[in-house]
Enzyme design. Structure first.
Site, PDB file in Angstrom:
ATOM      1  N   GLY A 124      76.459  69.439  38.646  1.00 55.76           N
ATOM      2  CA  GLY A 124      75.410  70.075  39.456  1.00 55.76           C
ATOM      3  C   GLY A 124      74.060  69.941  38.765  1.00 55.76           C
ATOM      4  O   GLY A 124      73.945  69.290  37.723  1.00 55.76           O
ATOM      5  N   VAL A 127      72.080  72.256  37.208  1.00 56.21           N
ATOM      6  CA  VAL A 127      72.009  72.903  35.886  1.00 56.21           C
ATOM      7  C   VAL A 127      72.953  72.197  34.915  1.00 56.21           C
ATOM      8  O   VAL A 127      72.591  71.900  33.767  1.00 56.21           O
ATOM      9  CB  VAL A 127      72.376  74.402  36.000  1.00 56.21           C
ATOM     10  CG1 VAL A 127      72.405  75.043  34.623  1.00 56.21           C
ATOM     11  CG2 VAL A 127      71.399  75.135  36.909  1.00 56.21           C
ATOM     12  N   SER A 170      86.371  69.916  42.910  1.00 51.88           N
ATOM     13  CA  SER A 170      86.528  69.024  44.066  1.00 51.88           C
ATOM     14  C   SER A 170      87.049  67.631  43.737  1.00 51.88           C
ATOM     15  O   SER A 170      87.353  66.876  44.638  1.00 51.88           O
ATOM     16  CB  SER A 170      85.173  68.878  44.777  1.00 51.88           C
ATOM     17  OG  SER A 170      84.252  68.236  43.908  1.00 51.88           O
ATOM     18  N   CYS A 193      66.213  82.574  36.294  1.00 52.73           N
ATOM     19  CA  CYS A 193      65.274  81.568  35.772  1.00 52.73           C
ATOM     20  C   CYS A 193      63.857  82.115  35.595  1.00 52.73           C
ATOM     21  O   CYS A 193      63.237  81.922  34.535  1.00 52.73           O
ATOM     22  CB  CYS A 193      65.272  80.338  36.672  1.00 52.73           C
ATOM     23  SG  CYS A 193      65.370  80.708  38.420  1.00 52.73           S
ATOM     24  N   GLN A 207      57.897  79.519  43.147  1.00 50.36           N
ATOM     25  CA  GLN A 207      59.139  78.912  42.670  1.00 50.36           C
ATOM     26  C   GLN A 207      59.429  77.584  43.377  1.00 50.36           C
ATOM     27  O   GLN A 207      59.251  77.455  44.591  1.00 50.36           O
ATOM     28  CB  GLN A 207      60.292  79.909  42.850  1.00 50.36           C
ATOM     29  CG  GLN A 207      60.042  81.172  42.042  1.00 50.36           C
ATOM     30  CD  GLN A 207      61.151  82.213  42.102  1.00 50.36           C
ATOM     31  OE1 GLN A 207      60.876  83.402  42.148  1.00 50.36           O
ATOM     32  NE2 GLN A 207      62.400  81.791  42.092  1.00 50.36           N
ATOM     33  N   SER A 236      63.728  72.943  43.717  1.00 50.58           N
ATOM     34  CA  SER A 236      64.987  72.665  43.010  1.00 50.58           C
ATOM     35  C   SER A 236      65.673  73.934  42.529  1.00 50.58           C
ATOM     36  O   SER A 236      66.868  73.917  42.225  1.00 50.58           O
ATOM     37  CB  SER A 236      64.745  71.726  41.829  1.00 50.58           C
ATOM     38  OG  SER A 236      63.788  72.287  40.950  1.00 50.58           O
ATOM     39  N   PRO A 252      38.930  56.712  57.600  1.00 49.57           N
ATOM     40  CA  PRO A 252      37.803  57.610  57.274  1.00 49.57           C
ATOM     41  C   PRO A 252      37.087  58.131  58.516  1.00 49.57           C
ATOM     42  O   PRO A 252      36.446  59.189  58.470  1.00 49.57           O
ATOM     43  CB  PRO A 252      36.861  56.733  56.449  1.00 49.57           C
ATOM     44  CG  PRO A 252      37.512  55.413  56.287  1.00 49.57           C
ATOM     45  CD  PRO A 252      38.737  55.351  57.115  1.00 49.57           C
ATOM     46  N   LYS A 299      65.841  91.399  40.531  1.00 55.79           N
ATOM     47  CA  LYS A 299      66.257  90.839  39.234  1.00 55.79           C
ATOM     48  C   LYS A 299      65.124  90.914  38.214  1.00 55.79           C
ATOM     49  O   LYS A 299      65.363  91.067  37.021  1.00 55.79           O
ATOM     50  CB  LYS A 299      66.694  89.379  39.401  1.00 55.79           C
ATOM     51  CG  LYS A 299      68.044  89.201  40.071  1.00 55.79           C
ATOM     52  CD  LYS A 299      68.335  87.715  40.287  1.00 55.79           C
ATOM     53  CE  LYS A 299      69.627  87.511  41.061  1.00 55.79           C
ATOM     54  NZ  LYS A 299      69.821  86.090  41.432  1.00 55.79           N
ATOM     55  N   HIS A 322      59.143  76.597  37.770  1.00 56.59           N
ATOM     56  CA  HIS A 322      58.675  77.814  38.422  1.00 56.59           C
ATOM     57  C   HIS A 322      57.389  78.290  37.731  1.00 56.59           C
ATOM     58  O   HIS A 322      57.280  78.254  36.502  1.00 56.59           O
ATOM     59  CB  HIS A 322      59.719  78.925  38.321  1.00 56.59           C
ATOM     60  CG  HIS A 322      60.963  78.664  39.112  1.00 56.59           C
ATOM     61  ND1 HIS A 322      61.063  77.686  40.070  1.00 56.59           N
ATOM     62  CD2 HIS A 322      62.174  79.292  39.094  1.00 56.59           C
ATOM     63  CE1 HIS A 322      62.278  77.709  40.604  1.00 56.59           C
ATOM     64  NE2 HIS A 322      62.968  78.675  40.022  1.00 56.59           N
ATOM     65  N   GLN A 348      62.560  75.528  35.141  1.00 54.77           N
ATOM     66  CA  GLN A 348      63.628  76.503  35.415  1.00 54.77           C
ATOM     67  C   GLN A 348      65.016  75.927  35.171  1.00 54.77           C
ATOM     68  O   GLN A 348      65.988  76.667  35.096  1.00 54.77           O
ATOM     69  CB  GLN A 348      63.512  77.066  36.836  1.00 54.77           C
ATOM     70  CG  GLN A 348      64.315  76.371  37.914  1.00 54.77           C
ATOM     71  CD  GLN A 348      63.719  75.051  38.363  1.00 54.77           C
ATOM     72  OE1 GLN A 348      62.636  74.662  37.928  1.00 54.77           O
ATOM     73  NE2 GLN A 348      64.428  74.342  39.223  1.00 54.77           N
TER      74      GLN A 348
HETATM   75  P1  NAP Z   1      74.460  72.751  42.324  1.00 56.82           P
HETATM   76  O1  NAP Z   1      73.497  71.660  41.968  1.00 56.82           O
HETATM   77  O2  NAP Z   1      74.670  73.042  43.765  1.00 56.82           O
HETATM   78  O3  NAP Z   1      75.907  72.358  41.650  1.00 56.82           O
HETATM   79  C1  NAP Z   1      77.046  73.208  41.691  1.00 56.82           C
HETATM   80  C2  NAP Z   1      78.322  72.404  41.948  1.00 56.82           C
HETATM   81  O4  NAP Z   1      78.308  71.828  43.254  1.00 56.82           O
HETATM   82  C3  NAP Z   1      78.564  71.182  41.076  1.00 56.82           C
HETATM   83  O5  NAP Z   1      79.003  71.545  39.811  1.00 56.82           O
HETATM   84  C4  NAP Z   1      79.626  70.429  41.854  1.00 56.82           C
HETATM   85  O6  NAP Z   1      80.915  70.969  41.547  1.00 56.82           O
HETATM   86  C5  NAP Z   1      79.283  70.769  43.296  1.00 56.82           C
HETATM   87  N1  NAP Z   1      78.746  69.643  44.044  1.00 56.82           N
HETATM   88  C6  NAP Z   1      79.065  69.335  45.333  1.00 56.82           C
HETATM   89  N2  NAP Z   1      78.389  68.258  45.750  1.00 56.82           N
HETATM   90  C7  NAP Z   1      77.622  67.831  44.719  1.00 56.82           C
HETATM   91  C8  NAP Z   1      76.718  66.738  44.547  1.00 56.82           C
HETATM   92  N3  NAP Z   1      76.444  65.879  45.526  1.00 56.82           N
HETATM   93  N4  NAP Z   1      76.099  66.611  43.357  1.00 56.82           N
HETATM   94  C9  NAP Z   1      76.331  67.466  42.365  1.00 56.82           C
HETATM   95  N5  NAP Z   1      77.199  68.511  42.468  1.00 56.82           N
HETATM   96  C10 NAP Z   1      77.840  68.694  43.637  1.00 56.82           C
HETATM   97  O7  NAP Z   1      74.095  74.128  41.643  1.00 56.82           O
HETATM   98  P2  NAP Z   1      73.005  74.456  40.494  1.00 56.82           P
HETATM   99  O8  NAP Z   1      71.647  74.478  41.051  1.00 56.82           O
HETATM  100  O9  NAP Z   1      73.289  73.589  39.317  1.00 56.82           O
HETATM  101  O10 NAP Z   1      73.374  75.985  40.158  1.00 56.82           O
HETATM  102  C11 NAP Z   1      74.554  76.372  39.440  1.00 56.82           C
HETATM  103  C12 NAP Z   1      74.467  77.829  39.041  1.00 56.82           C
HETATM  104  O11 NAP Z   1      73.350  78.028  38.171  1.00 56.82           O
HETATM  105  C13 NAP Z   1      74.223  78.783  40.245  1.00 56.82           C
HETATM  106  O12 NAP Z   1      74.897  79.987  40.019  1.00 56.82           O
HETATM  107  C14 NAP Z   1      72.732  79.015  40.195  1.00 56.82           C
HETATM  108  O13 NAP Z   1      72.375  80.238  40.781  1.00 56.82           O
HETATM  109  C15 NAP Z   1      72.483  79.029  38.706  1.00 56.82           C
HETATM  110  N6  NAP Z   1      71.098  78.689  38.362  1.00 56.82           N
HETATM  111  C16 NAP Z   1      70.474  77.631  38.971  1.00 56.82           C
HETATM  112  C17 NAP Z   1      69.158  77.339  38.626  1.00 56.82           C
HETATM  113  C18 NAP Z   1      68.410  76.192  39.267  1.00 56.82           C
HETATM  114  O14 NAP Z   1      67.213  76.056  38.993  1.00 56.82           O
HETATM  115  N7  NAP Z   1      69.024  75.344  40.099  1.00 56.82           N
HETATM  116  C19 NAP Z   1      68.511  78.098  37.659  1.00 56.82           C
HETATM  117  C20 NAP Z   1      69.197  79.154  37.024  1.00 56.82           C
HETATM  118  C21 NAP Z   1      70.497  79.428  37.387  1.00 56.82           C
HETATM  119  P3  NAP Z   1      82.248  70.074  41.489  1.00 56.82           P
HETATM  120  O15 NAP Z   1      82.019  68.943  40.558  1.00 56.82           O
HETATM  121  O16 NAP Z   1      83.267  71.044  41.001  1.00 56.82           O
HETATM  122  O17 NAP Z   1      82.463  69.638  42.893  1.00 56.82           O
END
Ligand code: NAP
Length: 371
Positions: free
Chosen positions: A11, A13, A38, A135, A162, A165, A193, A244, A275, A351
């Protein structure tokens, strides 16, 4: 050799976490096991010891074989698997980027440059759940740590800007699709123009509100617009993201018994990554600006003061400038006309780094005795 299980590594993060761990050589000396929700059985990433098949992230037996579990998978996963794993008798350390366990009494929110003392105390007292903070809260605390350490802050408001992403990979792509749609509609008129600017304005305005405009993820246009709502609404009128700000700031600082009031509005803007926040602080007394500046710069290795001048602000105090770095610039710092004990400033941080992956990476290093 400690066995460390990674979930959510592909994902947003998780990818940043892996990138940082590779850059810092963190995979040396640990046995890394990669899990998935998955893609079980498919080849996992090679972090120096070759690729192994991915294991099922819901297999409690397999997870129980780990000394440390690091998850960036999200709150639903944590809520489903963490209780089962603990009920199974697993007594390992759980390091998590999701918010699900943050406010639990037996967990600690980790941001070691700010609260290493609390982390060490928690380790001594047997705490096993180490959760990365929200974040915006982590980024704000990295920037203003010096003022909190000095005990100067009476209350604070945070108005946030924010990035897309912060809502995940699909939202980031939707923002770009929105930008592309607007670019296509407006390109001819913008480049000409002699074209009438009100016609350009009308075309863009119509496109933003049309049914075909891609808004499936955000629920509203974000390009050429903003969204003053992040996360769920709460009964008192705040959003969960705004709640939060107060709850987590005080938990990170260990001030739950006499919390510092923190409130504000959280707004999604069309930045891709990073952010930003405009902060108003009521100090307990009139502190000279030079002392405030020193406190900000000296608190940790990443907070950096940006002089309150136009050129350097445009060059360094923006999401585009900070993207992909661990820098936490703090600028636009000045006393307010509201009174000598009122201070305002603006800060930006990545973030995905200090707001998510970096505190998790560093907590793993602390657990391994490396930091
Ligand atoms: P994300 O990008 O949606 O990824 C989470 C999971 O989605 C992946 O580990 C993967 O799991 C699955 N997934 C399904 N399709 C995907 C694809 N095409 N590409 C990549 N992954 C895919 O979530 P995230 O933004 O990293 O956030 C994860 C956690 O951190 C959340 O609880 C969020 O609230 C927290 N967080 C996020 C941020 C931020 O800025 N994004 C900041 C602080 C905290 P599988 O491999 O198991 O399928």
């Amino acid at each position: 050799m400690k066995k460390v299980g990674f979930i959510g590594w592909r994902g947003m993060v998780g990818s940043v976490l892996l990138e940082r761990m590779r850059a810092e050589g963190d995979f040396a000396g640990i046995e890394s096991v990669f899990f998935t929700t998955s893609q079980a059985g498919q080849p996992g990433p090679d972090v120096g010891a070759g690729s192994a098949p991915l294991q099922d992230a819901t297999d409690v037996e397999a997870l129980a074989g780990m000394d440390i579990v690091v998850t960036c998978q999200g709150g639903d996963y944590t809520r489903e698997v963490h209780p089962k794993l603990r009920a199974h008798g697993w007594n390992g350390s759980w390091v998590d980027a999701a918010s699900a366990l943050r406010m639990e009494e037996d967990s600690i929110i980790v941001l070691d440059p700010v609260n290493r003392t609390l982390i060490d105390r928690a380790l001594e007292s047997g705490v096993k759940d180490f959760i990365g903070g929200n974040c915006t809260v982590s980024l704000m605390l990295m920037g203003l740590q010096g003022l909190f350490d000095q005990g100067w802050v009476e209350w604070m408001t945070a108005m946030t800007y924010q990035s897309a992403s912060g809502a995940g990979a699909r939202n980031m792509k939707e923002l770009v699709s929105q930008m592309a749609a607007l670019g296509e509609i407006g390109a001819g008129l913008a480049a000409d123009p002699s074209s009438a600017v009100l016609e350009l304005d009308r075309k863009i305005g119509d496109a933003l509100l049309s049914a075909e405009f891609p808004t499936e993820q955000f629920g509203a246009p974000l390009a050429a617009n903003l969204i003053p709502w992040i996360d769920k609404g709460m009964a008192d009128g705040r959003t969960k993201e705004e709640w939060k700000g107060a709850a987590e700031t005080n938990k990170v600082l260990g001030l739950e018994a006499s919390p510092i009031p923190v409130d504000g509005q959280c707004v999604r803007v069309g930045a891709m990554r990073c952010h930003s926040q405009a902060l108003t602080l009521k100090l307990k007394q009139d502190i000279p600006l030079a002392d405030i500046e020193s406190a900000i710069t000296e608190a940790n290795d990443w907070s950096r003061l940006v002089p309150n001048e136009e050129e350097v602000t445009l060059r360094t105090l923006t999401p585009a400038a900070v993207n992909g770095t661990l820098d936490i610039p703090v600028g636009r710092l000045r006393k307010m006309v509201l009174g000598p004990d009122f201070v305002t400033c603006f800060t930006v941080g990545d973030q995905l780094l200090w707001g998510a992956a970096e505190p998790v990476r560093r907590m793993l290093a602390i657990l391994l005795g490396r930091l």
